[in-house]
Each structure stands twice: as structure tokens, then as C-alpha cells.
Scaffold this motif. Structure first.
Motif, PDB file in Angstrom:
ATOM      1  N   GLY A   1       0.750  -1.440   0.041  1.00 40.82           N
ATOM      2  CA  GLY A   1      -0.215  -0.081   0.057  1.00 40.82           C
ATOM      3  C   GLY A   1       0.913   1.192   0.167  1.00 40.82           C
ATOM      4  N   ARG A   2       0.350   2.336   0.547  1.00 40.66           N
ATOM      5  CA  ARG A   2       0.867   3.641   0.308  1.00 40.66           C
ATOM      6  C   ARG A   2       2.223   3.667   1.612  1.00 40.66           C
ATOM      7  N   CYS A   3       3.401   4.001   0.989  1.00 38.09           N
ATOM      8  CA  CYS A   3       4.372   3.795   1.825  1.00 38.09           C
ATOM      9  C   CYS A   3       5.574   4.645   1.381  1.00 38.09           C
ATOM     10  N   VAL A   4       6.668   4.877   2.310  1.00 40.03           N
ATOM     11  CA  VAL A   4       7.875   5.541   1.834  1.00 40.03           C
ATOM     12  C   VAL A   4       8.965   4.546   2.074  1.00 40.03           C
ATOM     13  N   LEU A   5       9.548   4.263   1.027  1.00 38.88           N
ATOM     14  CA  LEU A   5      10.779   3.133   1.092  1.00 38.88           C
ATOM     15  C   LEU A   5      12.052   3.762   0.654  1.00 38.88           C
ATOM     16  N   GLY A   6      13.320   3.113   0.953  1.00 34.16           N
ATOM     17  CA  GLY A   6      14.355   3.830   0.217  1.00 34.16           C
ATOM     18  C   GLY A   6      15.696   3.039   1.204  1.00 34.16           C
ATOM     19  N   TYR A   7      16.736   3.831   1.070  1.00 34.00           N
ATOM     20  CA  TYR A   7      17.638   3.487   1.951  1.00 34.00           C
ATOM     21  C   TYR A   7      18.627   4.985   2.522  1.00 34.00           C
ATOM     22  N   ARG A   8      19.184   4.469   3.633  1.00 38.27           N
ATOM     23  CA  ARG A   8      19.798   5.586   4.469  1.00 38.27           C
ATOM     24  C   ARG A   8      21.421   5.062   4.630  1.00 38.27           C
ATOM     25  N   TRP A   9      22.295   5.825   4.553  1.00 38.93           N
ATOM     26  CA  TRP A   9      23.807   5.355   4.802  1.00 38.93           C
ATOM     27  C   TRP A   9      24.668   6.202   5.769  1.00 38.93           C
ATOM     28  N   GLU A  10      25.512   5.684   6.421  1.00 42.20           N
ATOM     29  CA  GLU A  10      26.435   6.416   7.153  1.00 42.20           C
ATOM     30  C   GLU A  10      27.760   6.490   6.407  1.00 42.20           C
ATOM     31  N   TRP A  11      28.707   7.405   6.353  1.00 42.92           N
ATOM     32  CA  TRP A  11      29.942   7.476   5.964  1.00 42.92           C
ATOM     33  C   TRP A  11      30.901   7.221   6.920  1.00 42.92           C
TER      34      TRP A  11
END
Length: 302
Positions: A292-302
Motif C-alpha cells: 500500500g501507500r508507503c515511503v521506502l528507500g535507503y539511508r547510509w553512514e559515511w
């Protein structure tokens, strides 16, 4: 008026992208000792030096190493003089289309192929209605050696819910040039009033009636003056039946940790769910049927 530095960065990003295409890659790859076919500035400099020698502009004592700093400044977007750009065009025998595109981007102007958002911005306006829905969506997000987004590639299957001849692509920066590769042409850009959101309006190749579908493919070359937040998120509507997201990191900018996440909204600072994932050859991907309706993706740390 467009900041000249934006034009430099956009031209540098596009030049780097072009040098990765097979027709131009072949020219520098024969001089490269870098593994996995990564772009070698020394090899690019060798092509430029070879051209200068063949053109009689230098003698056989000239060393390609003397051009490496010049290549580095050009590909970094620090400096691309007219003479340097023309040297790349001649040495790699760029097509007229690619040569004109780079000249225009260098000047901060839109081209027949790309709409430079900052130079094309019209009056602010409201967020347009959405007389279409997305059925399938594939995103590829590329992070460059400066830890900033370099390129974003999108493929969509759209279905009209009302008669329409337009698609509106929304994102949060004016430091961008948008190309439509299939399905239409970018015709104008504006900022949504009271928000950081910018919209590029795409005139579809053919008008759609309710229930009709079309494939749209486009890419965005970014030229951020400073790296933005280390993440990529995608808001997904309930109509999406298939979603694929891939992130690519330049070898010079591999993150220390990469998390696949789900957020309550695009404004949320903290992910509701996050799990670490491993990079394989500098990239990570997932495919799924969205819940359904959502927000997906990636986050990263340097």
C-alpha cells in the motif's frame, strides 16, 4: 540567472557519464590498468595526449601525465574552459548531439535533450493534480565520488485516471538537469509555492484516455553544491504493483553502513523500520510488491 558553477557541475557530470558509454569507453579503456573498468583519469589523459600528438600540437616528448590535473578539474566540475571542452570533443570524437549538449550545459542552458531546472524555472505555482497513477516503478540512484547524488534513472508504467497529455515529476532541488529518454519531452519547470519542491512538466508522446497506459523513462543529472542528506527515499502510492530500487556508490564513496528503511512519510527524520544490507560491487537492490501507500528507500553512514 543561473549560477555559472551549476553549469560547470552539470557539464562535468554529463561528460563523466558519456565517457562511460561503450563508444567512448573503448577509447580510454585500452590505456587503463584500473580494475573493473572504472573510469581512469590517467587513461582519459592518454587519449587527449594522443590526439594532441596526432594533430601536431605537441611533439613526441609530451607526457600524458601533464594533462591529468586538467582532466581531474574537468571531471570534478572545478574548471572546464572552452579549450578543454573542445579538446574532449575532438579527442573522443563526440557526436554533434553530445558536443552541443555539453556546450549548452557548460553555459547553464537547457538543450533539446535536457531541461536545466534552474534556468527553466517559471513562476511558482501549486502542486499540479495527478490525472494518472503509477503501476510499475524502477529507480536507480547513483552516488558520485563527492558523496553527492550524481544521476537518477527512473522507469515507470503510467495509467491515466483522467484524460491527460502531461506527467509531472517532482523533486527537492533546482540543481538538476532532466532528460526524458522515452515517452515524452520535458517542457517547463517551476517551484511549488511555499515548499522546496520543484516540478518538471513532461509532455507525453501521446495523450492518454482513462485506462490507457504508457511507459516513461527519464534521468536526472544532479549538481549539488554540497552533499545532501545521505539517503534516498521514494514515496509509493497504493497503485504501484511492482517496485524496484537500486543504489550505486562510486568506489571512492562507499558508505560505512547501508540501511534499507521504511518511513512514515517523506518528512519523517527517523525510519520506522531499518535493516542493514551489504553492498555487492558497490550496489544494493530490492524488488517487491509494496504494502500500500508507503515511503521506502535507503539511508547510509559515511
Amino acid at each position: 540567472m543561473v549560477d555559472p558553477a551549476w553549469g560547470l557541475r552539470l557539464a562535468a557530470r554529463r561528460l563523466t557519464e558519456l565517457l562511460g558509454e561503450p563508444r567512448y569507453r573503448r577509447r580510454w579503456q585500452v590505456h587503463s590498468v584500473v580494475r573493473r573498468g572504472e573510469l581512469s583519469r590517467a587513461a582519459v589523459a592518454a587519449v587527449l595526449a594522443e590526439h594532441l600528438f596526432d594533430a601536431g600540437e605537441v611533439d613526441d616528448g609530451h607526457r600524458s601525465r601533464s594533462l591529468e590535473n586538467r582532466v581531474g578539474r574537468a571531471l570534478n566540475g572545478d574548471r572546464i574552459s572552452d579549450a578543454t571542452l573542445e579538446l574532449f570533443i575532438r579527442a573522443f570524437e563526440l557526436t554533434d548531439e553530445h558536443a552541443d549538449e555539453l556546450r549548452s550545459l557548460r553555459s547553464g542552458r537547457s538543450t533539446a535533450r535536457q531541461l536545466v531546472v534552474a534556468s527553466a524555472l517559471g513562476a511558482e505555482g501549486p502542486m499540479p493534480p495527478r490525472p494518472w497513477r503509477t503501476l510499475q516503478l524502477a529507480e536507480e540512484h547513483h552516488v558520485g565520488p563527492d558523496r553527492s547524488p550524481r544521476l537518477h534513472h527512473t522507469r515507470q508504467l503510467l495509467e491515466a485516471v483522467e484524460p491527460t497529455d502531461r506527467y509531472t515529476y517532482a523533486f527537492d532541488t533546482a540543481h538538476a538537469a532532466v532528460s526524458v529518454l522515452q515517452g515524452g519531452d520535458p517542457v517547463r519547470a517551476f517551484r511549488v509555492r511555499g515548499t522546496p519542491i520543484h516540478v518538471v512538466e513532461v509532455l507525453l508522446s501521446r495523450p492518454l484516455l482513462p485506462g490507457q497506459t504508457t511507459h516513461l523513462e527519464y534521468q536526472t543529472v544532479f549538481a549539488y553544491p554540497e552533499p545532501p542528506a545521505p539517503e534516498f527515499r521514494r514515496g509509493v502510492s497504493a497503485s504501484v504493483r511492482h517496485l524496484a530500487i537500486t543504489v550505486h556508490f562510486d568506489p571512492a564513496a562507499r558508505p560505512r553502513e547501508l540501511l534499507r528503511g521504511r518511513w512514515a512519510s517523506v518528512e519523517s527524520e527517523t525510519a520506522e523500520e531499518a535493516e542493514p544490507v551489504e553492498l555487492v560491487d558497490g550496489q544494493a537492490s530490492f524488488e517487491l510488491v509494496p504494502p500500500g501507500r508507503c515511503v521506502l528507500g535507503y539511508r547510509w553512514e559515511w
